[in-house]
Design a protein around this motif. Structure first.
Motif, PDB file in Angstrom:
ATOM      1  N   ARG A  39       0.837  -1.203   0.000  1.00 52.41           N
ATOM      2  CA  ARG A  39       0.000   0.000   0.000  1.00 52.41           C
ATOM      3  C   ARG A  39       0.875   1.257   0.000  1.00 52.41           C
ATOM      4  O   ARG A  39       1.881   1.302   0.700  1.00 52.41           O
ATOM      5  CB  ARG A  39      -0.886  -0.010   1.255  1.00 52.41           C
ATOM      6  N   CYS A  40       0.456   2.232  -0.780  1.00 53.17           N
ATOM      7  CA  CYS A  40       1.111   3.548  -0.719  1.00 53.17           C
ATOM      8  C   CYS A  40       0.532   4.269   0.499  1.00 53.17           C
ATOM      9  O   CYS A  40      -0.655   4.560   0.545  1.00 53.17           O
ATOM     10  CB  CYS A  40       0.842   4.334  -1.995  1.00 53.17           C
ATOM     11  N   GLY A  83     -19.255  -2.781  -8.175  1.00 51.09           N
ATOM     12  CA  GLY A  83     -17.983  -2.109  -8.463  1.00 51.09           C
ATOM     13  C   GLY A  83     -18.181  -0.610  -8.409  1.00 51.09           C
ATOM     14  O   GLY A  83     -19.309  -0.123  -8.513  1.00 51.09           O
ATOM     15  N   LEU A  84     -17.083   0.107  -8.203  1.00 46.69           N
ATOM     16  CA  LEU A  84     -17.166   1.574  -8.121  1.00 46.69           C
ATOM     17  C   LEU A  84     -16.465   2.212  -9.313  1.00 46.69           C
ATOM     18  O   LEU A  84     -15.280   1.957  -9.549  1.00 46.69           O
ATOM     19  CB  LEU A  84     -16.531   2.078  -6.824  1.00 46.69           C
ATOM     20  N   ARG A  85     -17.201   3.032 -10.059  1.00 40.38           N
ATOM     21  CA  ARG A  85     -16.599   3.744 -11.200  1.00 40.38           C
ATOM     22  C   ARG A  85     -16.054   5.086 -10.704  1.00 40.38           C
ATOM     23  O   ARG A  85     -16.782   5.840 -10.058  1.00 40.38           O
ATOM     24  CB  ARG A  85     -17.643   4.065 -12.266  1.00 40.38           C
ATOM     25  N   ALA A 109      -2.742   6.190  -9.644  1.00 46.25           N
ATOM     26  CA  ALA A 109      -3.786   5.570 -10.482  1.00 46.25           C
ATOM     27  C   ALA A 109      -4.639   4.686  -9.592  1.00 46.25           C
ATOM     28  O   ALA A 109      -4.879   3.521  -9.884  1.00 46.25           O
ATOM     29  CB  ALA A 109      -3.139   4.763 -11.611  1.00 46.25           C
ATOM     30  N   THR A 110      -5.096   5.244  -8.465  1.00 46.58           N
ATOM     31  CA  THR A 110      -5.749   4.440  -7.433  1.00 46.58           C
ATOM     32  C   THR A 110      -7.282   4.438  -7.553  1.00 46.58           C
ATOM     33  O   THR A 110      -7.987   4.239  -6.565  1.00 46.58           O
ATOM     34  CB  THR A 110      -5.316   4.920  -6.024  1.00 46.58           C
ATOM     35  N   GLY A 111      -7.791   4.644  -8.758  1.00 47.23           N
ATOM     36  CA  GLY A 111      -9.233   4.512  -8.989  1.00 47.23           C
ATOM     37  C   GLY A 111     -10.038   5.525  -8.197  1.00 47.23           C
ATOM     38  O   GLY A 111      -9.741   6.722  -8.231  1.00 47.23           O
ATOM     39  N   GLY A 115     -21.923   0.327  -9.645  1.00 48.31           N
ATOM     40  CA  GLY A 115     -22.618  -0.518 -10.618  1.00 48.31           C
ATOM     41  C   GLY A 115     -22.711  -1.930 -10.070  1.00 48.31           C
ATOM     42  O   GLY A 115     -21.736  -2.468  -9.559  1.00 48.31           O
ATOM     43  N   GLY A 158     -11.886   7.400 -17.323  1.00 44.05           N
ATOM     44  CA  GLY A 158     -11.480   6.441 -18.345  1.00 44.05           C
ATOM     45  C   GLY A 158     -12.209   5.124 -18.238  1.00 44.05           C
ATOM     46  O   GLY A 158     -13.089   4.938 -17.381  1.00 44.05           O
ATOM     47  N   LYS A 159     -11.863   4.238 -19.118  1.00 43.83           N
ATOM     48  CA  LYS A 159     -12.556   2.952 -19.230  1.00 43.83           C
ATOM     49  C   LYS A 159     -11.549   1.890 -19.603  1.00 43.83           C
ATOM     50  O   LYS A 159     -10.473   2.185 -20.108  1.00 43.83           O
ATOM     51  CB  LYS A 159     -13.595   3.024 -20.361  1.00 43.83           C
ATOM     52  N   TRP A 160     -11.927   0.643 -19.432  1.00 47.88           N
ATOM     53  CA  TRP A 160     -11.102  -0.448 -19.935  1.00 47.88           C
ATOM     54  C   TRP A 160     -10.904  -0.293 -21.448  1.00 47.88           C
ATOM     55  O   TRP A 160      -9.821  -0.522 -21.977  1.00 47.88           O
ATOM     56  CB  TRP A 160     -11.773  -1.793 -19.667  1.00 47.88           C
ATOM     57  N   THR A 161     -11.974   0.090 -22.125  1.00 52.30           N
ATOM     58  CA  THR A 161     -11.922   0.214 -23.580  1.00 52.30           C
ATOM     59  C   THR A 161     -10.772   1.111 -24.027  1.00 52.30           C
ATOM     60  O   THR A 161     -10.195   0.906 -25.093  1.00 52.30           O
ATOM     61  CB  THR A 161     -13.261   0.821 -24.086  1.00 52.30           C
TER      62      THR A 161
HETATM   63  C1  LIG Z   1     -19.914  -1.524 -12.709  1.00 56.71           C
HETATM   64  C2  LIG Z   1     -18.841  -1.112 -13.662  1.00 56.71           C
HETATM   65  C3  LIG Z   1     -19.019  -1.331 -15.022  1.00 56.71           C
HETATM   66  C4  LIG Z   1     -18.038  -0.961 -15.935  1.00 56.71           C
HETATM   67  N1  LIG Z   1     -18.221  -1.224 -17.256  1.00 56.71           N
HETATM   68  C5  LIG Z   1     -17.251  -0.921 -18.142  1.00 56.71           C
HETATM   69  C6  LIG Z   1     -17.395  -1.234 -19.517  1.00 56.71           C
HETATM   70  O1  LIG Z   1     -18.407  -1.803 -19.935  1.00 56.71           O
HETATM   71  N2  LIG Z   1     -16.397  -0.897 -20.361  1.00 56.71           N
HETATM   72  C7  LIG Z   1     -15.267  -0.268 -19.938  1.00 56.71           C
HETATM   73  O2  LIG Z   1     -14.413  -0.001 -20.751  1.00 56.71           O
HETATM   74  N3  LIG Z   1     -15.096   0.049 -18.638  1.00 56.71           N
HETATM   75  C8  LIG Z   1     -16.065  -0.256 -17.738  1.00 56.71           C
HETATM   76  N4  LIG Z   1     -15.914   0.059 -16.402  1.00 56.71           N
HETATM   77  C9  LIG Z   1     -14.816   0.915 -16.026  1.00 56.71           C
HETATM   78  C10 LIG Z   1     -13.530   0.258 -15.667  1.00 56.71           C
HETATM   79  O3  LIG Z   1     -13.723  -0.910 -14.921  1.00 56.71           O
HETATM   80  C11 LIG Z   1     -12.796   1.339 -14.908  1.00 56.71           C
HETATM   81  O4  LIG Z   1     -12.136   2.103 -15.868  1.00 56.71           O
HETATM   82  C12 LIG Z   1     -11.812   0.845 -13.926  1.00 56.71           C
HETATM   83  O5  LIG Z   1     -12.359   0.033 -12.937  1.00 56.71           O
HETATM   84  C13 LIG Z   1     -11.120   1.997 -13.256  1.00 56.71           C
HETATM   85  O6  LIG Z   1      -9.844   1.614 -13.362  1.00 56.71           O
HETATM   86  P1  LIG Z   1      -8.700   2.184 -12.455  1.00 56.71           P
HETATM   87  O7  LIG Z   1      -7.491   1.380 -12.795  1.00 56.71           O
HETATM   88  O8  LIG Z   1      -8.653   3.673 -12.583  1.00 56.71           O
HETATM   89  O9  LIG Z   1      -9.156   1.909 -10.951  1.00 56.71           O
HETATM   90  P2  LIG Z   1      -9.299   0.528 -10.172  1.00 56.71           P
HETATM   91  O10 LIG Z   1      -9.612  -0.586 -11.095  1.00 56.71           O
HETATM   92  O11 LIG Z   1     -10.245   0.815  -9.053  1.00 56.71           O
HETATM   93  O12 LIG Z   1      -7.833   0.278  -9.620  1.00 56.71           O
HETATM   94  C14 LIG Z   1      -7.278   1.078  -8.597  1.00 56.71           C
HETATM   95  C15 LIG Z   1      -6.361   0.200  -7.775  1.00 56.71           C
HETATM   96  O13 LIG Z   1      -5.624   1.010  -6.877  1.00 56.71           O
HETATM   97  C16 LIG Z   1      -5.506   0.312  -5.652  1.00 56.71           C
HETATM   98  N5  LIG Z   1      -5.236   1.283  -4.582  1.00 56.71           N
HETATM   99  C17 LIG Z   1      -6.079   2.210  -4.047  1.00 56.71           C
HETATM  100  N6  LIG Z   1      -5.446   2.919  -3.092  1.00 56.71           N
HETATM  101  C18 LIG Z   1      -4.170   2.435  -3.021  1.00 56.71           C
HETATM  102  C19 LIG Z   1      -3.021   2.757  -2.233  1.00 56.71           C
HETATM  103  N7  LIG Z   1      -3.033   3.742  -1.324  1.00 56.71           N
HETATM  104  N8  LIG Z   1      -1.883   2.030  -2.417  1.00 56.71           N
HETATM  105  C20 LIG Z   1      -1.834   1.028  -3.337  1.00 56.71           C
HETATM  106  N9  LIG Z   1      -2.898   0.688  -4.130  1.00 56.71           N
HETATM  107  C21 LIG Z   1      -4.039   1.378  -3.965  1.00 56.71           C
HETATM  108  C22 LIG Z   1      -6.834  -0.421  -5.496  1.00 56.71           C
HETATM  109  O14 LIG Z   1      -6.712  -1.505  -4.611  1.00 56.71           O
HETATM  110  C23 LIG Z   1      -7.085  -0.851  -6.931  1.00 56.71           C
HETATM  111  O15 LIG Z   1      -6.527  -2.116  -7.177  1.00 56.71           O
HETATM  112  C24 LIG Z   1     -16.867  -0.320 -15.466  1.00 56.71           C
HETATM  113  C25 LIG Z   1     -16.686  -0.097 -14.095  1.00 56.71           C
HETATM  114  C26 LIG Z   1     -17.661  -0.498 -13.200  1.00 56.71           C
HETATM  115  C27 LIG Z   1     -17.442  -0.270 -11.729  1.00 56.71           C
END
Ligand SMILES: Cc1cc2nc3c(=O)[nH]c(=O)nc-3n(C[C@H](O)[C@H](O)[C@H](O)COP(=O)(O)OP(=O)(O)OC[C@H]3O[C@@H](n4cnc5c(N)ncnc54)[C@H](O)[C@@H]3O)c2cc1C
Length: 363
Positions: free
Chosen positions: A37-38, A182-184, A72-74, A97, A217-220
């Motif tokens: 963890r950061c 999941g949390l967007r 990039a911690t979502g 979602g 952003g998105k996975w796409t």
């Molecule tokens: C319900 C739902 C449906 C979706 N549908 C689609 C779709 O159809 N098409 C599409 O393209 N995208 C879709 N998405 C979006 C896609 O999943 C998101 O873009 C993605 O989840 C966000 O990615 P991220 O890497 O920014 O964050 P995350 O995936 O949340 O990753 C962040 C990471 O950082 C870690 N983290 C947090 N704090 C710390 C810390 N202090 N130290 C170390 N690690 C840490 C977390 O544990 C996590 O692993 C959807 C998302 C959701 C929730």
């Protein structure tokens, strides 16, 4: 019904792609750490020069020095931005979602269905996935952030009501194999002056300290996000500018011919190596997951816990929550053997997984 529309879309397994991306990075020389963890940022003369990290398994803290730090911690990006600049405005709005998983016979055939407008104006999908049907999703603004979000009763009601309207028969609670949320991270409209909004989909911010934040952003669009953020990191760290390789870069597991074993297909080029390991037996009669796969997850994919194997290396928890709870002791035993752990660890792992997985069982 007076007409219909058919269109084509892509489908994938998000956790499998994330693992294969991590393996690609490893093969290209990245140093990967999981369960770290950061905790805070290290700064020198007002500039970020690394992070204080904590190994969550041992509790040990250590410093990681870096020319550029990317946040990039979502949904948690604002926490680190505030650690950097306490007066930072929040940029992320959290949207939950929820998905329900049902047996395949609720939507026979290979095609998904999209309901373009439900009674309250939302879009809904029912999609064949891993020999099941996944139904979703919702879009619920939340003020709380959690690493383990839970579906709200009204979200489940919404999905169950619409499932009954459009699927081959009305699902009963006992038909639901799993419920997950999941949390967007959605970027709030305003942002601040130094926001560099590179596209409608994702946003990159550079703090005065040089902390780089990417969110939205998105996975796409993940390759475009990676390209944009690394280009900015080159500037921040004063590195030589090199053209990004992502456009031509095959991801770990890429194959030219489809893997014939349907269950192992998501592993791509690793399928043959998994097949050659001992342990063709399944860990549970209702799950496709084999003993050999669990060994592979531990040896090659940095799986450290029962939850890693059942939720993020395989999708057992999302495909059948009750079966995954029953499979946990068998998985713990294989993992303990692979990782050199004892009986106490096994018991703790099973208890932790059971408590977590209860949240995925429909009630
Ligand atoms: C319900 C739902 C449906 C979706 N549908 C689609 C779709 O159809 N098409 C599409 O393209 N995208 C879709 N998405 C979006 C896609 O999943 C998101 O873009 C993605 O989840 C966000 O990615 P991220 O890497 O920014 O964050 P995350 O995936 O949340 O990753 C962040 C990471 O950082 C870690 N983290 C947090 N704090 C710390 C810390 N202090 N130290 C170390 N690690 C840490 C977390 O544990 C996590 O692993 C959807 C998302 C959701 C929730």
């Amino acid at each position: 019904l007076t007409g219909g529309v058919i269109y084509h879309d892509g489908q994938f397994d998000d956790a499998r792609l994330a693992i294969h991306l991590a393996m690609t990075a490893d093969e290209l020389g990245a140093k990967l750490v999981n369960y770290v963890r950061c905790v805070s940022l290290i700064k020198e003369d007002g500039k970020v020069s690394g992070i204080e990290a904590m190994d969550v398994e041992s509790g040990r803290s250590f410093a990681i020095r870096a020319g550029a730090v990317i946040n990039a911690t979502g949904v948690f990006v604002d926490e680190l931005r505030r650690a950097d600049e306490p007066s930072s405005e929040e940029i992320v709005a959290v949207s939950q979602g929820v998905h329900l998983v049902l047996p395949k016979d609720f939507l026979p055939g290979d095609s998904a269905i999209m309901i373009p407008k439900t009674a309250d104006g939302r879009v809904l999908f029912a999609v064949p996935w891993h020999d099941r049907v996944v139904l979703g999703t919702t879009d619920t603004p939340l003020s709380e952030k959690s690493l383990e979000p839970r579906a709200l009763p009204e979200e489940i009601d919404f999905l169950m009501t619409h499932a009954a309207r459009y699927l081959s028969r009305d699902p009963k609670p006992e038909d639901v194999l799993s419920v997950f949320a999941g949390l967007r991270p959605l970027v709030k409209a305003s942002g601040n002056a130094n926001t560099a909004s590179l596209s409608r989909d994702h946003t990159i911010l550079i703090g005065d300290s040089g902390l780089i934040t990417i969110t939205g952003g998105k996975w796409t669009t993940y390759r475009k996000m990676a390209e944009d953020v690394i280009d900015r990191a080159e500037e921040v760290a004063g590195l030589e500018k090199v053209p990004c390789r992502t456009m031509e870069l095959p991801v770990h597991g890429a194959v030219t011919e489809e893997v014939s074993d349907l269950h192992l297909r998501p592993y791509g080029s690793d399928a043959a190596a998994i097949q050659s390991l001992s342990g063709a037996d399944r860990v549970h009669p209702a799950l496709d997951l084999t003993v050999a796969e669990v060994r592979w997850h531990a040896r090659e994919e940095m799986a450290r816990t029962v939850e890693d194997v059942l939720a993020r290396r395989s999708r057992a928890l999302l495909l059948d929550a009750r079966a995954s709870i029953e499979a946990a002791p068998a998985v713990a035993e294989i993992l303990a053997e692979e990782l050199g752990k004892g009986a106490e660890w096994r018991v703790a792992q099973v208890a932790h997984f059971r408590a977590l997985a209860q949240g995925y069982v429909f009630r």
